[in-house]
Write a protein that holds these residues in place. Structure first.
Motif, PDB file in Angstrom:
ATOM      1  N   LYS A   1     -14.886  28.064 -33.970  1.00 43.23           N
ATOM      2  CA  LYS A   1     -14.609  28.925 -35.163  1.00 43.23           C
ATOM      3  C   LYS A   1     -14.763  30.629 -34.871  1.00 43.23           C
ATOM      4  O   LYS A   1     -13.821  31.809 -35.183  1.00 43.23           O
ATOM      5  CB  LYS A   1     -14.323  28.525 -36.271  1.00 43.23           C
ATOM      6  CG  LYS A   1     -13.981  26.972 -36.997  1.00 43.23           C
ATOM      7  CD  LYS A   1     -13.632  26.385 -38.880  1.00 43.23           C
ATOM      8  CE  LYS A   1     -13.393  25.654 -38.200  1.00 43.23           C
ATOM      9  NZ  LYS A   1     -13.456  24.587 -39.272  1.00 43.23           N
ATOM     10  N   THR A   2     -15.984  30.429 -34.303  1.00 48.35           N
ATOM     11  CA  THR A   2     -16.514  32.007 -34.221  1.00 48.35           C
ATOM     12  C   THR A   2     -17.233  32.445 -32.643  1.00 48.35           C
ATOM     13  O   THR A   2     -17.527  33.136 -33.236  1.00 48.35           O
ATOM     14  CB  THR A   2     -17.927  32.612 -35.202  1.00 48.35           C
ATOM     15  OG1 THR A   2     -18.501  31.402 -35.241  1.00 48.35           O
ATOM     16  CG2 THR A   2     -17.272  31.999 -36.620  1.00 48.35           C
ATOM     17  N   ALA A   3     -16.205  31.596 -32.289  1.00 50.68           N
ATOM     18  CA  ALA A   3     -17.339  31.790 -30.418  1.00 50.68           C
ATOM     19  C   ALA A   3     -16.128  32.867 -30.134  1.00 50.68           C
ATOM     20  O   ALA A   3     -15.395  33.834 -30.490  1.00 50.68           O
ATOM     21  CB  ALA A   3     -16.147  30.869 -29.636  1.00 50.68           C
ATOM     22  N   PRO A   4     -16.988  33.928 -29.146  1.00 54.96           N
ATOM     23  CA  PRO A   4     -16.416  35.093 -28.747  1.00 54.96           C
ATOM     24  C   PRO A   4     -14.972  34.908 -27.670  1.00 54.96           C
ATOM     25  O   PRO A   4     -14.757  34.133 -27.399  1.00 54.96           O
ATOM     26  CB  PRO A   4     -18.468  35.182 -27.627  1.00 54.96           C
ATOM     27  CG  PRO A   4     -18.640  34.092 -27.209  1.00 54.96           C
ATOM     28  CD  PRO A   4     -18.519  33.101 -28.346  1.00 54.96           C
ATOM     29  N   ALA A   5     -14.669  35.761 -27.207  1.00 57.48           N
ATOM     30  CA  ALA A   5     -13.679  36.184 -26.081  1.00 57.48           C
ATOM     31  C   ALA A   5     -14.445  36.028 -25.456  1.00 57.48           C
ATOM     32  O   ALA A   5     -15.493  35.758 -24.414  1.00 57.48           O
ATOM     33  CB  ALA A   5     -13.660  37.542 -26.398  1.00 57.48           C
ATOM     34  N   ARG A   6     -13.633  35.404 -24.013  1.00 58.08           N
ATOM     35  CA  ARG A   6     -14.137  35.356 -22.606  1.00 58.08           C
ATOM     36  C   ARG A   6     -12.968  34.967 -21.816  1.00 58.08           C
ATOM     37  O   ARG A   6     -12.067  35.053 -21.863  1.00 58.08           O
ATOM     38  CB  ARG A   6     -14.881  33.439 -23.077  1.00 58.08           C
ATOM     39  CG  ARG A   6     -15.314  32.810 -21.696  1.00 58.08           C
ATOM     40  CD  ARG A   6     -15.462  31.931 -21.910  1.00 58.08           C
ATOM     41  NE  ARG A   6     -14.757  30.717 -21.706  1.00 58.08           N
ATOM     42  CZ  ARG A   6     -14.747  29.072 -21.773  1.00 58.08           C
ATOM     43  NH1 ARG A   6     -15.849  29.004 -21.978  1.00 58.08           N
ATOM     44  NH2 ARG A   6     -13.622  28.427 -21.393  1.00 58.08           N
ATOM     45  N   GLU A   7     -13.885  35.313 -20.322  1.00 57.81           N
ATOM     46  CA  GLU A   7     -13.075  34.922 -18.794  1.00 57.81           C
ATOM     47  C   GLU A   7     -13.877  35.010 -18.160  1.00 57.81           C
ATOM     48  O   GLU A   7     -15.393  34.461 -18.034  1.00 57.81           O
ATOM     49  CB  GLU A   7     -13.158  36.995 -18.796  1.00 57.81           C
ATOM     50  CG  GLU A   7     -13.551  37.377 -18.206  1.00 57.81           C
ATOM     51  CD  GLU A   7     -14.049  39.079 -18.456  1.00 57.81           C
ATOM     52  OE1 GLU A   7     -12.581  39.485 -19.048  1.00 57.81           O
ATOM     53  OE2 GLU A   7     -14.920  39.224 -18.640  1.00 57.81           O
ATOM     54  N   THR A   8     -13.408  33.577 -17.475  1.00 57.37           N
ATOM     55  CA  THR A   8     -13.903  32.731 -16.673  1.00 57.37           C
ATOM     56  C   THR A   8     -13.149  32.725 -14.983  1.00 57.37           C
ATOM     57  O   THR A   8     -11.772  33.238 -15.154  1.00 57.37           O
ATOM     58  CB  THR A   8     -13.741  31.219 -16.886  1.00 57.37           C
ATOM     59  OG1 THR A   8     -13.801  31.049 -17.958  1.00 57.37           O
ATOM     60  CG2 THR A   8     -14.295  30.229 -15.673  1.00 57.37           C
ATOM     61  N   VAL A   9     -14.402  33.478 -13.984  1.00 57.77           N
ATOM     62  CA  VAL A   9     -12.753  34.484 -13.219  1.00 57.77           C
ATOM     63  C   VAL A   9     -14.177  33.409 -11.639  1.00 57.77           C
ATOM     64  O   VAL A   9     -15.320  33.469 -11.933  1.00 57.77           O
ATOM     65  CB  VAL A   9     -13.788  35.705 -13.183  1.00 57.77           C
ATOM     66  CG1 VAL A   9     -13.633  35.985 -11.222  1.00 57.77           C
ATOM     67  CG2 VAL A   9     -13.691  36.275 -14.062  1.00 57.77           C
ATOM     68  N   GLN A  10     -13.183  32.984 -11.388  1.00 59.39           N
ATOM     69  CA  GLN A  10     -13.433  31.700  -9.817  1.00 59.39           C
ATOM     70  C   GLN A  10     -14.002  33.647  -8.672  1.00 59.39           C
ATOM     71  O   GLN A  10     -13.483  34.084  -8.245  1.00 59.39           O
ATOM     72  CB  GLN A  10     -12.822  31.147  -8.914  1.00 59.39           C
ATOM     73  CG  GLN A  10     -12.998  30.585  -8.350  1.00 59.39           C
ATOM     74  CD  GLN A  10     -12.579  29.476  -7.591  1.00 59.39           C
ATOM     75  OE1 GLN A  10     -11.315  28.605  -8.033  1.00 59.39           O
ATOM     76  NE2 GLN A  10     -12.136  29.227  -6.254  1.00 59.39           N
ATOM     77  N   VAL A  11     -15.272  33.680  -8.152  1.00 54.54           N
ATOM     78  CA  VAL A  11     -15.371  34.029  -7.486  1.00 54.54           C
ATOM     79  C   VAL A  11     -15.942  33.432  -5.793  1.00 54.54           C
ATOM     80  O   VAL A  11     -15.857  32.685  -5.847  1.00 54.54           O
ATOM     81  CB  VAL A  11     -16.675  34.827  -7.677  1.00 54.54           C
ATOM     82  CG1 VAL A  11     -16.004  35.409  -8.904  1.00 54.54           C
ATOM     83  CG2 VAL A  11     -17.757  34.638  -8.084  1.00 54.54           C
ATOM     84  N   ALA A  12     -16.371  34.751  -4.914  1.00 55.43           N
ATOM     85  CA  ALA A  12     -16.468  34.099  -2.990  1.00 55.43           C
ATOM     86  C   ALA A  12     -17.640  33.542  -3.297  1.00 55.43           C
ATOM     87  O   ALA A  12     -17.921  33.144  -2.408  1.00 55.43           O
ATOM     88  CB  ALA A  12     -15.843  35.432  -2.720  1.00 55.43           C
ATOM     89  N   GLY A  13     -18.859  34.498  -4.225  1.00 54.34           N
ATOM     90  CA  GLY A  13     -19.914  33.915  -3.468  1.00 54.34           C
ATOM     91  C   GLY A  13     -20.842  34.837  -5.193  1.00 54.34           C
ATOM     92  O   GLY A  13     -20.626  35.825  -5.647  1.00 54.34           O
ATOM     93  N   LEU A  14     -21.440  34.304  -5.175  1.00 52.06           N
ATOM     94  CA  LEU A  14     -22.692  34.340  -5.907  1.00 52.06           C
ATOM     95  C   LEU A  14     -24.373  34.545  -5.618  1.00 52.06           C
ATOM     96  O   LEU A  14     -24.467  34.045  -4.937  1.00 52.06           O
ATOM     97  CB  LEU A  14     -22.975  33.824  -7.292  1.00 52.06           C
ATOM     98  CG  LEU A  14     -21.725  34.160  -8.200  1.00 52.06           C
ATOM     99  CD1 LEU A  14     -21.440  32.311  -9.017  1.00 52.06           C
ATOM    100  CD2 LEU A  14     -21.375  34.658  -9.118  1.00 52.06           C
ATOM    101  N   PRO A  15     -25.041  35.277  -6.497  1.00 52.89           N
ATOM    102  CA  PRO A  15     -26.560  35.718  -5.634  1.00 52.89           C
ATOM    103  C   PRO A  15     -27.024  34.037  -5.055  1.00 52.89           C
ATOM    104  O   PRO A  15     -27.060  32.943  -6.262  1.00 52.89           O
ATOM    105  CB  PRO A  15     -27.176  36.556  -6.998  1.00 52.89           C
ATOM    106  CG  PRO A  15     -26.139  36.943  -8.016  1.00 52.89           C
ATOM    107  CD  PRO A  15     -24.749  36.144  -7.827  1.00 52.89           C
ATOM    108  N   LYS A  16     -27.911  34.044  -4.344  1.00 58.27           N
ATOM    109  CA  LYS A  16     -28.794  32.777  -4.239  1.00 58.27           C
ATOM    110  C   LYS A  16     -28.284  31.772  -3.772  1.00 58.27           C
ATOM    111  O   LYS A  16     -28.712  31.096  -3.988  1.00 58.27           O
ATOM    112  CB  LYS A  16     -29.959  32.879  -5.410  1.00 58.27           C
ATOM    113  CG  LYS A  16     -30.704  33.765  -6.062  1.00 58.27           C
ATOM    114  CD  LYS A  16     -32.149  33.089  -6.035  1.00 58.27           C
ATOM    115  CE  LYS A  16     -32.649  34.233  -6.884  1.00 58.27           C
ATOM    116  NZ  LYS A  16     -34.085  34.378  -5.106  1.00 58.27           N
ATOM    117  N   GLY A  17     -27.285  31.858  -3.906  1.00 58.75           N
ATOM    118  CA  GLY A  17     -25.276  30.365  -3.626  1.00 58.75           C
ATOM    119  C   GLY A  17     -25.719  29.441  -4.859  1.00 58.75           C
ATOM    120  O   GLY A  17     -24.943  28.075  -4.929  1.00 58.75           O
TER     121      GLY A  17
END
Length: 126
Positions: A99-115
């Motif tokens: 009920k009080t959860a934050p706004a959010r975005e979820t993004v698929q990316v090509a790579g992240l640190p340390k795999g």
């Protein structure tokens, strides 16, 4: 005036950045990945365990700023595989009241640190 937030209970920065910065009652965190803060080893057993480690790291950064997940107003989730979304969401949702959860975005990316497979950053307010 900005205040640098640091805790030994979350992974130490490995570059020219801080775990979080507090400015005028707003906390901006750097992205957290699934590093165990005690060993600085990655926790990659499953996407659920990886997500839990990320959220626990973030919990410690929030605590160092005198906050909890109740203070979070925005999250950004970067993931390698959108097919993991439901598993990530099942862990993520245990840290917030729907009920009080934050706004959010979820993004698929090509790579992240340390795999890693997931990285999360947040904005929280006092």
């Amino acid at each position: 005036m900005k205040k640098i937030i640091f805790t030994e209970n979350a992974p130490a920065p490995i570059g020219p950045y801080n775990q979080a910065v507090l400015v005028n009652g707003v906390l901006y965190t750097s992205g957290q990945i699934a590093l165990n803060p005690l060993t600085m080893e990655l926790v990659l057993d499953s996407i659920e365990i990886e997500t839990k480690q990320v959220m626990e790291n973030m919990k410690e950064v929030l605590a160092a700023a005198g906050m909890t997940f109740e203070n979070v107003v925005k999250t950004t989730i970067f993931i390698m595989d959108m097919n993991d979304f439901a598993k990530i969401n099942s862990v993520y949702s245990t840290y917030f009241d729907e009920k009080t959860a934050p706004a959010r975005e979820t993004v698929q990316v090509a790579g992240l640190p340390k795999g890693v497979n997931i990285e999360i950053s947040i904005i929280a307010v006092l």
